[in-house]
Motif scaffolding. Structure first.
Motif, PDB file in Angstrom:
ATOM      1  N   ILE A   1       2.210  13.622   1.139  1.00 28.14           N
ATOM      2  CA  ILE A   1       2.495  12.883   2.373  1.00 28.14           C
ATOM      3  C   ILE A   1       2.148  13.727   3.598  1.00 28.14           C
ATOM      4  N   VAL A   2       2.635  14.969   3.631  1.00 26.86           N
ATOM      5  CA  VAL A   2       2.410  15.825   4.794  1.00 26.86           C
ATOM      6  C   VAL A   2       0.929  16.170   4.930  1.00 26.86           C
ATOM      7  N   SER A   3       0.272  16.480   3.815  1.00 29.77           N
ATOM      8  CA  SER A   3      -1.143  16.861   3.880  1.00 29.77           C
ATOM      9  C   SER A   3      -2.009  15.697   4.324  1.00 29.77           C
ATOM     10  N   TRP A   4      -1.672  14.481   3.910  1.00 28.17           N
ATOM     11  CA  TRP A   4      -2.445  13.312   4.317  1.00 28.17           C
ATOM     12  C   TRP A   4      -2.382  13.123   5.836  1.00 28.17           C
ATOM     13  N   ARG A   5      -1.257  13.484   6.423  1.00 27.97           N
ATOM     14  CA  ARG A   5      -1.085  13.309   7.863  1.00 27.97           C
ATOM     15  C   ARG A   5      -1.629  14.483   8.669  1.00 27.97           C
ATOM     16  N   THR A   6      -1.376  15.703   8.199  1.00 27.73           N
ATOM     17  CA  THR A   6      -1.653  16.873   9.044  1.00 27.73           C
ATOM     18  C   THR A   6      -2.477  17.949   8.344  1.00 27.73           C
ATOM     19  N   GLY A   7      -3.001  17.664   7.155  1.00 24.39           N
ATOM     20  CA  GLY A   7      -3.744  18.688   6.430  1.00 24.39           C
ATOM     21  C   GLY A   7      -5.041  19.082   7.123  1.00 24.39           C
TER      22      GLY A   7
ATOM     23  N   LYS B   1     -12.018   1.390  -2.764  1.00 26.80           N
ATOM     24  CA  LYS B   1     -11.322   2.614  -2.350  1.00 26.80           C
ATOM     25  C   LYS B   1      -9.890   2.305  -1.941  1.00 26.80           C
ATOM     26  N   VAL B   2      -9.705   1.214  -1.203  1.00 27.90           N
ATOM     27  CA  VAL B   2      -8.355   0.802  -0.831  1.00 27.90           C
ATOM     28  C   VAL B   2      -7.552   0.452  -2.081  1.00 27.90           C
ATOM     29  N   ILE B   3      -8.171  -0.284  -2.990  1.00 30.85           N
ATOM     30  CA  ILE B   3      -7.494  -0.670  -4.228  1.00 30.85           C
ATOM     31  C   ILE B   3      -7.128   0.562  -5.043  1.00 30.85           C
ATOM     32  N   GLY B   4      -8.014   1.550  -5.074  1.00 31.98           N
ATOM     33  CA  GLY B   4      -7.698   2.778  -5.794  1.00 31.98           C
ATOM     34  C   GLY B   4      -6.472   3.462  -5.240  1.00 31.98           C
ATOM     35  N   VAL B   5      -6.375   3.551  -3.906  1.00 27.62           N
ATOM     36  CA  VAL B   5      -5.193   4.157  -3.283  1.00 27.62           C
ATOM     37  C   VAL B   5      -3.957   3.312  -3.551  1.00 27.62           C
TER      38      VAL B   5
ATOM     39  N   TRP C   1      -3.292   1.628   8.389  1.00 27.82           N
ATOM     40  CA  TRP C   1      -2.408   1.710   7.228  1.00 27.82           C
ATOM     41  C   TRP C   1      -1.959   0.327   6.772  1.00 27.82           C
ATOM     42  N   ARG C   2      -1.980  -0.665   7.661  1.00 24.93           N
ATOM     43  CA  ARG C   2      -1.539  -2.004   7.289  1.00 24.93           C
ATOM     44  C   ARG C   2      -2.456  -2.640   6.246  1.00 24.93           C
ATOM     45  N   ASP C   3      -3.722  -2.207   6.226  1.00 18.97           N
ATOM     46  CA  ASP C   3      -4.668  -2.803   5.288  1.00 18.97           C
ATOM     47  C   ASP C   3      -4.368  -2.445   3.841  1.00 18.97           C
ATOM     48  N   TYR C   4      -3.527  -1.439   3.625  1.00 16.95           N
ATOM     49  CA  TYR C   4      -3.130  -1.092   2.266  1.00 16.95           C
ATOM     50  C   TYR C   4      -2.015  -1.999   1.747  1.00 16.95           C
ATOM     51  N   PHE C   5      -1.460  -2.852   2.604  1.00 18.83           N
ATOM     52  CA  PHE C   5      -0.358  -3.721   2.221  1.00 18.83           C
ATOM     53  C   PHE C   5      -0.772  -5.187   2.147  1.00 18.83           C
TER      54      PHE C   5
END
Length: 650
Positions: free
Chosen positions: A576-582, A120-124, A109-113
């Motif tokens: 948020i929840v679906s990204w983690r546990t979907g 793909k990262v840039i899109g997110v 997740w740090r790579d998004y910051f």
């Protein structure tokens, strides 16, 4: 570079270089933390030093300092973050060093910051950042509707209300609707055309980081003496030159956002033209790619005009020129001509990508080919051309030359033709289709109905007599929200839900997604449909108080707005929840045919292990034996061979 050669070159970079190759220095937040205040000091010293040495009085001029701060401090922050490291190394004339892709892809997740060159990262990054500003702008709307729930003053004074109105609209347009489409496009366009990345990955990364800078500058206007800028998102002269210093924050924030848009659009055009997979002719492009192609052309041609209008205003304020000062011979209506020559094409910049998203969703969930594919693509080009011929219908009551009204009215009505073609094509696509009412489909259908209402009121406003009666009333507020919320935002939600499994590898909660849609659909209409009526009765827009005769309608509109805001929080929770546990999504949960569904979810760092070969159209649902692409000589993505575990029946 040819299409095939470009892809071969991109694939040649997949293998990491030998360990002996020097690694790119990883700059980040620690360096940015001291470069940012250092840049602030440099800007302050530069301005005050020049003014002191030239014996200008006063030495401390807040207008000039704001310009310096909003130029130099962002550049210092970007340098500290590492945005210019590779370019500065190359410009300095040092030996070329092997790119080891250390700044590419997301391993955590740090790579998004940080500065990242993976599309793909840039899109997110784009999507998450724009949703953040969407929530801020929505919170401002809640304050506005709380103030308007009853007549008289409740929470904010008239100037504070105008500040909320101005910043709300500016954030929604320049920091949400325009760039969120760039984010979705960044993620899926290279995948859709069989490319490994965007044509200019480092430029792509820079274009993203300009965006939060623009948003923070605009929001920071609330911190300045006199409050936020309050001349509206149009920032009309001469009002803008008479505003407090915070007005400069609008001008500079829009410049940064415009620069981001231009860089992104340039990248899209080069990518689509030069990096398509073998066999991917223009008549085999998905309609979303067509939409981004025409949108990017609009951005490059039109955005310099709003930049020019704000530069001229800036010179009137800071350098005491008189471009728009009537008393000194300036042409104040000229500002409106320059501004709207961008801002009406900007309406289509905020709509055309949504048209592409809806085309993808409707075809997939009705299991039918797009009706009139080529005419749909050509209608996008027609909108691109006609979009530059209608700008002055925003100025029917401005005092412009009266002879210009009739041709502008004619072109305004004419541009409804290619737009109508798209609506009829979508309806024909749905006709006798095997429709599956998944959440993306609900948003796409909701868009069609809401956009038709906004389009009909737009045709009414394109008529000179109606426009003169309704100008600056809540009828215009209702129209723009049906076009840009019922139009653009509905398609944004459709796109996020549609590609969420591809982005995250997880499925969202279908139940929460449908609750989000129905709450939004109902509350949106409650909030804005009544505004047509009060506008026709004469209620003016952009005012904090109104005649008590409109009180009941405004209370209803405010209630609808509060429910609309709550529904957005449901969306954020679901994501948020679906990204983690979907539930794990699989590579192709919708059994769609376009190439992005060929790869894993989420895709690997460079998308494709082998170059796909495109052999047919992207929407051949229900056509026996139809195929869009082959990989390793095997037939893929046919209707019969879709993902068996999708949960979407044949």
């Amino acid at each position: 570079m040819s299409t095939h050669a470009g892809l071969e070159h991109a694939h040649a970079t997949h293998a990491p270089p030998p360990p002996a190759g020097p690694r790119l220095r990883q700059a980040g937040w620690l360096k940015a933390a001291w470069w940012t205040p250092l840049s602030f000091g440099i800007a302050t010293a530069l301005v005050t030093g020049i003014r002191w040495s030239a014996h200008w009085n006063p030495v401390w001029d807040l207008d000039v300092l704001l310009v310096a701060w909003t130029v130099i401090v962002p550049l210092g922050f970007l340098h500290g973050l590492g945005a210019f490291d590779y370019w500065l190394y190359w410009i300095s004339g040092r030996p070329t060093r092997l790119e080891d892709h250390s700044d590419h892809g997301a391993n955590s997740w740090r790579d998004y910051f940080r500065v990242n060159t993976d599309h793909k990262v840039i899109g997110v990054q784009y999507v998450v950042t724009t949703i953040f500003f969407f929530l801020i702008a929505g919170l401002m709307a809640m304050f506005m509707r709380a103030e308007l729930a009853r007549p008289d003053s409740q929470f904010v004074d008239p100037n504070g209300f105008n500040g909320l109105t101005s910043v709300h609209a500016t954030l929604m347009i320049f920091l949400f609707v325009v760039p969120v489409f760039a984010g979705l496009g960044n993620y899926v366009i290279p995948l859709m055309i069989g490319a490994t990345d965007m044509a200019f990955p480092k430029l792509n990364a820079l274009s993203y980081w300009l965006l939060p800078i623009a948003g923070l500058i605009i929001v920071a206007s609330f911190l300045l003496p006199g409050g936020a800028f309050s001349a509206g998102w149009t920032n009309y002269a001469p009002l803008a030159t008479q505003q407090p210093d915070s007005n400069l924050m609008f001008q500079m924030g829009v410049q940064w956002a415009g620069a981001s848009s231009i860089l992104t659009a340039l990248n899209f055009l080069v990518t689509i033209i030069t990096m398509r997979a073998p066999g991917m002719t223009f008549w085999r492009l998905p309609l979303l790619v067509w939409a981004n192609f025409t949108t990017s052309t609009l951005v490059i041609l039109a955005t310099p005009f709003i930049a020019g209008s704000q530069f001229l205003l800036l010179m009137d304020r800071v350098m005491h020129t008189n471009f728009f000062e009537v008393a000194a011979g300036g042409y104040v209506v000229g500002y409106q001509h320059i501004f709207w020559f961008y801002s009406h094409p900007a309406v289509y910049i905020m709509l055309l990508p949504g048209f592409g998203i809806v085309s993808e969703v409707l075809s997939t969930f009705s299991r039918k080919p797009i009706f009139g594919y080529r005419l749909m693509a050509l209608s996008l080009v027609a909108i691109l051309i006609l979009g530059f011929s209608v700008w002055a219908h925003h100025m029917f009551v401005s005092g412009m030359a009266s002879w210009l009204r009739i041709p502008m009215m004619v072109t305004t009505l004419l541009i409804a033709v290619p737009t109508g073609i798209k609506v009829f094509s979508w309806l024909a696509t749905l006709w006798e289709g095997k429709i599956h009412f998944k959440t993306p489909m609900l948003w796409a259908l909701g868009f069609v109905s809401m956009f038709v209402i906004g389009g009909l009121s737009g045709i009414m406003l394109g008529s000179v007599p109606v426009d003169q009666h309704t100008s600056d009333t809540y009828f215009v507020v209702a129209h723009i929200h049906y076009v840009l919320f019922g139009g653009s935002v509905f398609t944004i939600f459709a796109g996020i839900y549609y590609w969420f499994p591809k982005m995250t590898g997880r499925m969202y909660s279908e139940t929460l997604g449908k609750w989000h849609f129905w709450l939004t659909m109902v509350s949106f209409n409650v909030a804005f449909f009544a505004q047509h009526w009060v506008g026709l009765q004469g209620m003016p827009r952009r005012v904090a108080d109104y005649d008590p005769v409109f009180a009941d309608w405004n209370m209803l509109s405010s209630i609808g707005s509060f429910v609309l805001g709550a529904s957005t929080l449901l969306f954020v929770y679901n994501m948020i929840v679906s990204w983690r546990t979907g539930e794990v999504a699989g590579s192709n949960p919708w059994r769609a045919l376009t190439i992005e569904w060929l790869v894993s979810s989420p895709p690997s760092k460079f998308n494709f292990d082998d170059i796909p070969q495109v052999v047919g159209g992207p929407y051949e649902y229900g056509v026996p034996g139809a195929r869009h692409a082959v990989l390793n000589g095997a037939r893929v993505l046919t209707r019969e061979e879709g993902h068996a575990a999708s949960g979407v029946p044949h």
